[in-house]
Design a protein around this motif. Sequence first.
Motif, short mmCIF file in Angstrom:
data_model
loop_
_atom_site.label_atom_id
_atom_site.label_comp_id
_atom_site.label_asym_id
_atom_site.label_seq_id
_atom_site.Cartn_x
_atom_site.Cartn_y
_atom_site.Cartn_z
N PHE A 66 0.83 -1.20 0.00
CA PHE A 66 0.00 0.00 0.00
C PHE A 66 0.87 1.25 0.00
O PHE A 66 1.97 1.25 0.54
N ALA A 67 0.34 2.32 -0.61
CA ALA A 67 1.05 3.60 -0.62
C ALA A 67 0.03 4.72 -0.73
O ALA A 67 -1.05 4.54 -1.28
N SER A 110 -1.17 11.68 -6.17
CA SER A 110 -1.83 12.38 -7.27
C SER A 110 -3.23 12.86 -6.90
O SER A 110 -3.84 13.62 -7.65
N ARG A 111 -3.74 12.43 -5.75
CA ARG A 111 -5.08 12.81 -5.32
C ARG A 111 -5.01 13.75 -4.13
O ARG A 111 -4.23 13.52 -3.21
N PRO A 112 -5.83 14.78 -4.11
CA PRO A 112 -5.79 15.71 -2.98
C PRO A 112 -6.22 15.06 -1.66
O PRO A 112 -5.78 15.47 -0.59
N GLU A 113 -7.04 14.00 -1.75
CA GLU A 113 -7.49 13.32 -0.54
C GLU A 113 -6.41 12.43 0.05
O GLU A 113 -6.53 11.97 1.17
N ARG A 114 -5.38 12.14 -0.75
CA ARG A 114 -4.25 11.28 -0.35
C ARG A 114 -4.71 9.92 0.16
O ARG A 114 -4.29 9.44 1.20
N THR A 130 -5.10 5.90 0.46
CA THR A 130 -4.14 4.81 0.40
C THR A 130 -4.55 3.90 -0.74
O THR A 130 -5.72 3.52 -0.85
N ARG A 131 -3.60 3.58 -1.58
CA ARG A 131 -3.87 2.78 -2.78
C ARG A 131 -3.12 1.46 -2.69
O ARG A 131 -1.99 1.39 -2.21
#
Length: 56
Positions: free
Chosen positions: A5-6, A10-14, A16-17
């Motif tokens: 996970f990281a 790139s998203r303002p909400e940050r 976790t992907r």
Amino acid sequence: MEAHFAVDQSRPERFTRFIGDKVHFANNIVPHVEAEHFASFAPIFLNVESIIAAGA
């Protein structure tokens, strides 16, 4: 687990992907996760079961 996970920069909400092979993760990592880590999902599954039972 952290290696899979990281934070998505790139998203303002940050959010976790997930990073990696989902099938490998499901087959090789998830079975070794302690059951208590899934306890918070129990209400969701109970709700789904009750919806299914009501429609049967």
